[in-house]
Design a protein around this motif. Structure first.
Motif, PDB file in Angstrom:
ATOM      1  N   GLY A 363       0.841  -1.195   0.000  1.00 55.44           N
ATOM      2  CA  GLY A 363       0.000   0.000   0.000  1.00 55.44           C
ATOM      3  C   GLY A 363       0.873   1.240   0.000  1.00 55.44           C
ATOM      4  O   GLY A 363       2.046   1.190  -0.345  1.00 55.44           O
ATOM      5  N   VAL A 364       0.267   2.321   0.436  1.00 57.29           N
ATOM      6  CA  VAL A 364       0.956   3.612   0.405  1.00 57.29           C
ATOM      7  C   VAL A 364       0.776   4.271   1.765  1.00 57.29           C
ATOM      8  O   VAL A 364      -0.276   4.149   2.392  1.00 57.29           O
ATOM      9  N   ILE A 365       1.829   4.944   2.232  1.00 55.27           N
ATOM     10  CA  ILE A 365       1.708   5.700   3.482  1.00 55.27           C
ATOM     11  C   ILE A 365       1.936   7.172   3.152  1.00 55.27           C
ATOM     12  O   ILE A 365       2.756   7.491   2.282  1.00 55.27           O
ATOM     13  N   ASN A 366       1.191   8.050   3.804  1.00 58.56           N
ATOM     14  CA  ASN A 366       1.438   9.474   3.550  1.00 58.56           C
ATOM     15  C   ASN A 366       1.700  10.241   4.847  1.00 58.56           C
ATOM     16  O   ASN A 366       1.516   9.717   5.953  1.00 58.56           O
ATOM     17  N   VAL A 367       2.151  11.478   4.680  1.00 57.58           N
ATOM     18  CA  VAL A 367       2.546  12.301   5.818  1.00 57.58           C
ATOM     19  C   VAL A 367       1.398  12.456   6.808  1.00 57.58           C
ATOM     20  O   VAL A 367       1.582  12.365   8.019  1.00 57.58           O
TER      21      VAL A 367
END
Ligand code: ATP
Ligand code: MG
Length: 427
Positions: A363-367
Motif C-alpha cells: 500500500g501507500v503511506i502518507n505524511v
C-alpha cells in the motif's frame, strides 16, 4: 517441547560473571558481566566507545577468551568447548560485511557449509535460498566478487553468510554502520523480515540509539568496563532511563521517539491503484480517475513496485512499461514512522510506497497518516502514564537472569521470550 517453543530456533545465551582482563591493562575491559539473552530475541548493545561491547560480543563465540566466568548457550556450558566447533554454530557479521575479496559471493556464503562437509548440490541450493532471503537475485549476484557490489549489498551477503549453516545465534558488530541512512533502514527492515521467518537469537552492537529502539526486543546499555547500566525493553528505556547516563545517551527530542517506536505495519495504509507492465495507459488512467487517486503504482510480476505514474504521466503514455524508478520512495512495513518520514523527505514526496515480505507491494503511506498516528500514540501514552510495569526496570536483569539460571541448570528455558511477553506490551 510445546508447539509455541518449536517456533523459536534461536538459543538462549547466558553470560555468567564474565570478565576480560587484557594483558597490561589496569582495568578489565569487561568486569564481571552477568547477562541473559532470551532465545529468539534481538538484544542490542549500546554504550560509549571503548566500554567493552565488541569484547563482550566476541567472548560469546570465544574469538576472545574470557579471563574468568562462564558462557552458557542453550543450557550448555561452552566456555571450555572447542572454539572452532562453537563458531560453526554461531553466525558472525562484522562491519562492512567482512567478505573475502578473492572469493565470489557464492563461495563466501558457502564457507561454513563447506567446512561442515555439505555436498555441492546442497550448498548451491542453500546459497541461492539465502541470496533470495536477503533480496539479492541469485542469478545476478552469486558469481560476483565483493568489489562488484555496493556497500549495502556486501552487508547483505555478510548476513547471508552468517546465516548459511542455520546457526541458532547471530552476533553482529555494527553491521550497518558503514552505509547511508536509507540503505541502513532497508537493511534493518530486511533483518526484521528475516528474523520473523527464522527467529534467531541476535546480539547486535550499535552506536545508533534509534537503531537499538527499532530492532531491539531488549536494549543493554553499558558503561566503562561493560558495566550494565540498564537492560530493558526499548519502550521502558525511553520512558524511564535508569540514570542521567542513559538519558544523555538517548539524546534529546524524546517526544519524537514515538516516531521510532511505531512501525509502518501498525498504521493503516492507503490503498493505491496498481498497474502491470504491458497494460494500456488509458485503462490505468481511468482506474486512477475512478478511484479518485493521484497516481498508480506499477508492479512487476512478483508484485514488487517498480515505479509510480501520475495522471499526467499516464495521459502521455501508450503502454505501461517496466522502467525502474530508483528514486521512488519505498519503505518496508517493518520500518519505523521515522524511517518513513526520512524516506519521504529525501524523495521530496508526501507519500511512500510500502512493501512487505520479499519486497511485495502492500500500500501507500502518507505524511498525514504519520501525523495522525503520532498524535494518537501521544494521547495513549499520556493516558497510560503511571501504568508502566516495574521489575525489569531496575538497571539489572532479575527476571531474565533467573530464567537464564534455570536454563543453565537444565530446565527448559526455551519459552523465555514468551514468558517475557507477559510483562511487556507487544510491539
Ligand atoms: N586486544 C586488546 N588488548 C588490549 N586492550 C584491548 C584490546 N582490545 C580492546 N581493548 C580495550 O578494551 C576496551 C574495550 O574495547 P572494545 O573493543 O570491547 O570496546 P567497544 O565498546 O567495542 O568500543 P567501540 O564502540 O569503539 O567499538 C577498550 O578500552 C580497548 O582499548
Ligand atoms: Mg566495538
Amino acid at each position: 517441547m510445546s508447539e509455541t517453543t518449536d517456533a523459536i530456533t534461536g538459543a538462549s545465551i547466558l553470560l555468567d560473571e564474565v570478565t576480560k582482563q587484557y594483558p597490561g591493562q589496569t582495568r578489565p575491559a569487561v568486569g564481571g558481566l552477568t547477562l541473559e539473552i532470551p532465545a529468539g530475541s534481538i538484544v542490542m548493545f549500546v554504550g560509549p566507545s571503548g566500554c567493552g561491547k565488541t569484547t563482550t560480543l566476541k567472548m560469546i563465540n570465544r574469538l576472545i577468551e574470557p579471563s574468568s566466568g562462564k558462557i552458557v548457550i542453550n543450557g550448555e556450558d561452552v566456555t571450555k568447548m572447542d572454539g572452532d566447533t562453537l563458531r560453526r554454530r554461531i553466525g558472525y557479521v562484522i562491519q562492512a560485511g567482512g567478505l573475502f575479496p578473492h572469493m565470489t559471493v557464492a563461495a563466501n556464503i558457502a564457507i561454513v557449509p563447506k567446512m561442515l562437509g555439505w555436498d555441492k548440490a546442497k550448498i548451491a541450493a542453500r546459497v541461492d535460498e539465502l541470496l533470495e532471503l536477503v533480496s539479492l537475485d541469485p542469478s545476478i549476484y552469486r558469481d560476483r566478487y565483493p568489489k562488484e557490489l555496493s556497500g549495502g549489498q556486501q552487508q547483505r551477503v555478510g548476513v547471508a553468510r552468517a546465516l548459511a549453516a542455520d546457526p541458532p545465534v547471530l552476533l553482529m558488530d555494527e553491521p550497518f554502520g558503514a552505509v547511508d541512512p536509507i540503505t541502513r533502514q532497508r537493511l534493518q527492515d530486511e533483518l526484521l523480515n528475516i528474523q520473523s521467518e527464522v527467529q534467531k537469537t541476535i546480539v547486535m552492537v550499535t552506536h545508533d540509539f534509534d537503531e537499538a529502539v527499532k530492532l531491539g526486543d531488549w536494549i543493554a546499555v553499558f558503561d566503562e568496563g561493560a558495566q550494565l547500566v540498564q537492560y530493558d525493553s526499548p519502550e521502558r528505556v525511553l520512558a524511564n532511563p535508569a540514570n542521567e547516563f542513559v538519558e544523555n545517551f538517548i539524546g534529546s527530542g524524546a517526544g519524537l521517539k514515538q516516531l521510532t517506536l511505531t512501525r509502518v505495519n501498525q498504521v493503516k495504509l492507503n490503498e493505491a491503484v496498481t498497474a502491470l507492465p504491458g497494460e494500456l495507459a488509458s485503462d490505468v488512467l481511468s482506474r486512477v480517475q475512478g478511484a479518485g487517486q493521484p497516481l498508480a503504482v506499477v508492479l512487476d510480476k512478483r508484485r514488487r513496485p517498480v515505479r509510480r505514474l501520475t495522471r499526467r504521466q499516464l495521459s502521455r503514455l501508450q503502454i505501461v512499461d517496466d522502467t525502474i524508478d530508483e528514486s521512488m520512495p519505498v519503505v518496508g512495513d517493518q520500518a519505523t514512522l521515522n524511517d518513513a518520514l526520512d524516506t519521504m523527505l529525501v524523495a521530496s514526496s508526501e507519500t511512500a510506497v510500502v512493501t512487505g515480505r520479499r519486497d511485495a507491494f502492500l500500500g501507500v503511506i502518507n505524511v498525514q497518516t504519520i501525523m495522525e498516528a503520532i498524535s494518537a500514540a501521544n494521547a495513549a501514552a499520556a493516558e497510560a502514564e503511571g501504568d508502566a510495569p516495574v521489575g525489569l526496570n531496575s538497571g539489572a536483569i532479575p527476571a531474565i537472569a533467573i530464567e537464564g539460571a534455570l536454563a543453565a541448570n537444565g530446565h527448559d528455558g526455551g519459552n523465555t521470550s514468551e514468558d517475557l511477553q507477559d510483562v511487556e506490551e507487544p510491539r
